[in-house]
Write a protein that holds these residues in place. Sequence first.
Motif, short mmCIF file in Angstrom:
data_model
loop_
_atom_site.label_atom_id
_atom_site.label_comp_id
_atom_site.label_asym_id
_atom_site.label_seq_id
_atom_site.Cartn_x
_atom_site.Cartn_y
_atom_site.Cartn_z
N TRP A 117 0.83 -1.20 0.00
CA TRP A 117 0.00 0.00 0.00
C TRP A 117 0.87 1.26 0.00
CZ3 TRP A 117 -4.81 1.65 -0.80
CH2 TRP A 117 -5.13 2.95 -0.40
N ALA A 152 -5.28 -0.93 -3.24
CA ALA A 152 -5.62 -1.98 -2.28
C ALA A 152 -4.93 -3.29 -2.64
CB ALA A 152 -7.13 -2.18 -2.23
N ARG A 189 -4.29 -7.27 -2.61
CA ARG A 189 -5.29 -8.34 -2.72
C ARG A 189 -5.10 -9.46 -1.69
NH1 ARG A 189 -9.67 -7.76 -4.90
NH2 ARG A 189 -9.73 -9.90 -5.61
N HIS A 190 -4.14 -9.33 -0.80
CA HIS A 190 -3.82 -10.40 0.15
C HIS A 190 -5.02 -10.84 1.00
CE1 HIS A 190 -0.11 -8.28 -0.77
NE2 HIS A 190 0.53 -9.40 -0.52
N ALA A 197 -8.33 -9.99 0.15
CA ALA A 197 -9.57 -9.81 -0.63
C ALA A 197 -10.57 -10.92 -0.35
CB ALA A 197 -9.24 -9.72 -2.12
N TRP A 198 -10.06 -12.07 0.05
CA TRP A 198 -10.93 -13.22 0.37
C TRP A 198 -11.97 -12.87 1.43
CZ3 TRP A 198 -10.63 -14.54 5.47
CH2 TRP A 198 -9.46 -14.20 6.15
N HIS A 212 -13.97 -10.26 1.77
CA HIS A 212 -15.24 -9.77 1.24
C HIS A 212 -15.66 -10.51 -0.02
CE1 HIS A 212 -14.34 -6.39 4.02
NE2 HIS A 212 -15.61 -6.63 4.30
N GLU A 213 -14.79 -11.37 -0.52
CA GLU A 213 -15.16 -12.19 -1.67
C GLU A 213 -15.66 -13.56 -1.23
OE1 GLU A 213 -11.59 -12.13 -4.05
OE2 GLU A 213 -11.91 -10.03 -4.63
#
Length: 182
Positions: A158, A164, A166-167, A169-170, A172-173
């Motif tokens: 960052w 942002a 992606r480490h 991201a899981w 909210h995905e």
Amino acid sequence: MKIDRIHHVAYRCKDAKQTVEWYVKHLNMDFVLAIAEDKVPSTQAPDPYMHVFLDAGQGNVLAFFELPNSPEMGRDENTPGWVQHIAFKVDSLATLEATKARLQAAGIEVVGVTDHTIFKSIYFFDPNGHRIELAADVGTPEMYERLDACKWEMLNEWAQTRKAPRHAAWMHEKQFDTGTPH
């Protein structure tokens, strides 16, 4: 030196009595202390105030200042309303959902339940316009370990890109898989 804990966090309020009554009624906090002075102790500036303290649980204290001689309260116009908030942890998702229903029954607009994967939250505003979040932890030890393992890498990426990473991201995905290394 190592910080022991937060002694108190203080915000401004429009009306000290209304604020105390609201936190006692809606968040079941105890009113623990009031201090009033005509001069600011640290600066000696002549500025009367009421300083109230509420027990937010486990040694956490939330405080407010009413400043009748100062201009009307405002907020930073350059900061979105969702950014600055006070977040309190509740003991369970059931408590979170029951509190949401109780707040709504009292006419308080509530956003959520928002699923952050490791916790679920509701959001609403106190009578001063401060955004409040109540959060119930629901994550697994593996989820917290995974987040802990990548925090510095995320922060460093960052700092270089201002994009942002992606480490995590899981979260909210909704793609957490404890069996697959990431």
